[in-house]
Enzyme design. Structure first.
Site, short mmCIF file in Angstrom:
data_model
loop_
_atom_site.label_atom_id
_atom_site.label_comp_id
_atom_site.label_asym_id
_atom_site.label_seq_id
_atom_site.Cartn_x
_atom_site.Cartn_y
_atom_site.Cartn_z
N GLU A 109 -67.08 -39.37 -20.09
CA GLU A 109 -66.87 -37.98 -20.53
C GLU A 109 -66.80 -37.91 -22.06
O GLU A 109 -66.83 -36.84 -22.63
CB GLU A 109 -65.54 -37.44 -19.98
N ASP A 130 -54.94 -55.05 -18.84
CA ASP A 130 -54.05 -56.16 -18.50
C ASP A 130 -54.08 -56.42 -16.99
O ASP A 130 -54.05 -55.48 -16.19
CB ASP A 130 -52.63 -55.77 -18.94
C1 NOJ Z 1 -51.19 -60.66 -19.42
C2 NOJ Z 1 -50.72 -60.52 -20.83
O1 NOJ Z 1 -51.70 -60.99 -21.69
C3 NOJ Z 1 -49.43 -61.26 -20.92
O2 NOJ Z 1 -48.99 -61.42 -22.24
C4 NOJ Z 1 -48.41 -60.56 -20.08
O3 NOJ Z 1 -47.20 -61.30 -20.08
C5 NOJ Z 1 -48.90 -60.40 -18.64
N1 NOJ Z 1 -50.27 -60.00 -18.57
C6 NOJ Z 1 -48.06 -59.38 -17.93
O4 NOJ Z 1 -48.36 -58.10 -18.42
#
Ligand code: NOJ
Length: 578
Positions: free
Chosen positions: A286, A231
């Site tokens: 690993e 993310d």
């Molecule tokens: C991207 C994620 O896909 C989204 O749903 C989220 O709100 C933001 N990052 C923050 O983590």
């Protein structure tokens, strides 16, 4: 031939822009299905999807014919941002089940031949995370505060935020703490949150933070996961000094700057992030098998994105440039060429994606007007409503085009049923923090997160054992329920299943790509050859006559017949044996 038909042209010749790429790693050409756990299937009847629910419906994915499943976060979390606010990276949230439920889900997926990718959220934690609670309890300048981005404010008594950054969900990116006795002369400190104030950004210059996440990777690798979706992969390192920036941040950067936001600020795409991925690459090495990391990085130009998938970094990055491209033949050819050439230069597979849990589903987006550029993050009752029929027709054509392309493709749950967004959700059921932080100026992403319809005649459309669904389902979902589509010729599910089967049999994921010469500059036809398959998408009004004797493998909608032969109508894609 009627005057409006476009005569057949030979489907031979043309420039090969991507050579065949036979690779042994599974992720090079995998089709990966995104499960959004709270909306996939509910095992216990509380209206919220969960891991047992997912396990109970994995057969659907095996039948569909995908290679892997990516699960959005199911970790312990107060769910302020639907799980992208994690309190414990090694625990399953009780709403979604237990670690045993995870193990059972993983085992069943592997039994069915499906790889499992989990989501990793390293840019920020929840404010309920023990580290953040420790930071709140500790004094300014302490080790506990150093794990996050605390700063003194500016101005008299530090009453102004440390800089002018805005949160991606709206409002300021800084929140000030309550006063404490041991505050310095600048008074209570501020902490940075690129997203909601409940999602404080971690400090990736802190060695403990780095060690912790390597350990989290190992925890899930030991539990048998095949990879991680990372993310905000472009956000973990901020420019030194945190300089002011007057631009507008955006999670979804529309094509041609459509939504007025960009990702070019000092909080994104800093060179320092790459060191993190080089370290993670070694952690994955690993382990046996081909484990992978996929970057959620909204960066441009594409050459910057390619840096995330260099040989010693991640394996894949989402191709959001493709997702935001308008329904326009020239623009589609351009983005496909640029994607393949840029990723080829670093030896990485290109990925393709049209929908996910952050954007308006493509069946709705493409039903708005001539372009794919509608509001990317949500459509509300006060907005112009999409044309459902047009949207679905174009969505099916766009998907059939996408699934022919070499590399790896991502599907978002429900698109195989042709689901649109719920575009008339009442405000009082909305949950996306973007809705609240923008005071409703953005309706947010709830419309693409509606619980799936499985069985048309059951309460909650078979989402779970009760009629509860955490967001209401629109009436249009009934006719689109999975059980209404299985085995039904021409259904969207059967279209996806057919395309995935052919993609595998014809090895399209590893094929080379050539633009068919006769259509190379066509204003409204995309024509390409991948492996032994020719793909034609007609984005124009005039039907395109196919060459005589063309063997049709699959089409996204009915073809028409005229005296001149078989023709491809508007907004339709066909695969032909080359
Ligand atoms: C991207 C994620 O896909 C989204 O749903 C989220 O709100 C933001 N990052 C923050 O983590």
């Amino acid at each position: 031939m009627t005057r409006t038909e476009r005569p057949a042209v030979p489907l031979t010749g043309g420039d090969q822009i991507h050579a065949p790429a036979p690779g042994t790693e599974w992720w090079r050409d995998a089709v990966i299905y995104q499960v959004y756990p709270r909306s996939f299937a509910d095992g216990n009847g509380d209206g919220m999807g969960d891991l047992p629910g997912i396990t109970s419906r994995l057969d659907h994915l095996a039948k569909l014919g995908v290679d892997a499943v990516w699960l959005s976060p199911f970790y312990r979390s107060p769910q302020k941002d639907a799980g992208y606010d994690v309190t414990d990276y090694r625990q399953v949230d009780p709403r979604f089940g237990t670690l045993d439920d995870f193990d059972a889900m993983r085992a069943r997926a592997h039994e069915l031949g499906l790889r499992v990718i989990v989501d990793l959220v390293p840019n920020h934690s929840s404010d309920q995370h023990v580290w953040f609670q420790e930071a709140l309890a500790a004094a300014p300048g302490s080790l506990a505060r150093d794990r996050y981005m605390f700063r003194d404010g500016k101005g008299a008594d530090g009453a102004e935020p440390p800089n002018n950054w805005q949160s991606i969900f709206g409002g300021p990116a800084w929140t000030r703490l309550a006063p404490r006795e041991d505050d310095g002369p600048a008074g209570p400190q501020w902490y940075l949150h690129l997203f909601d104030s409940s999602q404080p950004d971690l400090n990736w210059d802190n060695a403990e933070v780095r060690a912790e996440f390597e350990d989290v990777l190992r925890f899930w690798l030991d539990r048998g996961v095949d990879g991680f979706r990372v993310d905000v992969a472009h956000g973990m390192i901020k420019e030194t000094g945190l300089p002011d920036w007057d631009g507008k941040v955006a999670m979804v950067e529309g094509s041609d700057g459509a939504n007025g936001g960009s990702n070019e600020g000092p909080m994104f795409d800093q060179d320092g992030v790459h060191e993190i991925y080089r370290a993670w690459h070694k952690v994955l090495d690993e382990y046996d098998g081909d484990r992978c990391l996929v970057a959620e990085a909204w960066v441009s130009p594409m050459s910057r994105l390619a840096r995330y998938v260099r040989e010693d970094e991640m394996q894949q990055a989402f191709n959001f440039a493709f997702l935001v491209t308008k329904w326009n033949a020239g623009k589609l050819r351009d983005v496909v060429t640029e994607s393949l050439e840029t990723m080829d230069a670093v030896g990485a597979p290109t990925t393709w994606v049209l929908s996910n849990h952050d954007v308006v589903r493509h069946a709705s987006r493409l039903g708005l007007d001539e372009t794919a550029d509608g509001p990317m993050n949500g459509i509300g009752p006060a907005d112009v409503q999409p044309d459902a029929e047009l949207g679905l027709r174009r969505a099916r054509a766009a998907t059939l085009l996408m699934l022919s392309l070499p590399g790896s493709a991502y599907l978002y749950q429900g698109e195989e049923l042709g689901l649109p967004d719920h575009t008339t959700l009442p405000d009082d059921v909305r949950q996306d923090p973007a809705f609240f932080r923008t005071h409703g100026a953005e309706v947010g992403r709830d419309g693409c997160r509606i619980p799936l319809p499985w069985e048309a005649d059951r309460p909650g459309l078979g989402f779970g054992p009760s009629d509860a669904t955490w967001l209401p389902q629109p009436e249009s979902y009934r006719a689109l329920a999975a059980d209404q589509q299985y085995g039904v010729d021409g259904s969207t599910f059967e279209l996806y299943r057919g395309a995935l089967g052919l993609r595998r049999a014809e090895r399209l994921g590893q094929g080379g790509l050539t633009w068919v010469a006769g259509y190379a500059d066509a204003a409204d036809v995309v024509a390409l050859r991948v492996a032994d398959v020719i793909v034609l998408s007609n984005l124009g009004a005039a039907p395109v006559v196919l060459p005589e004797g063309a063997e049709v493998l699959i089409a996204s909608g009915p073809l028409t017949e005229s005296a001149e032969g078989i023709a491809l109508p508007t907004d339709t894609t066909v695969w032909i044996r080359g």
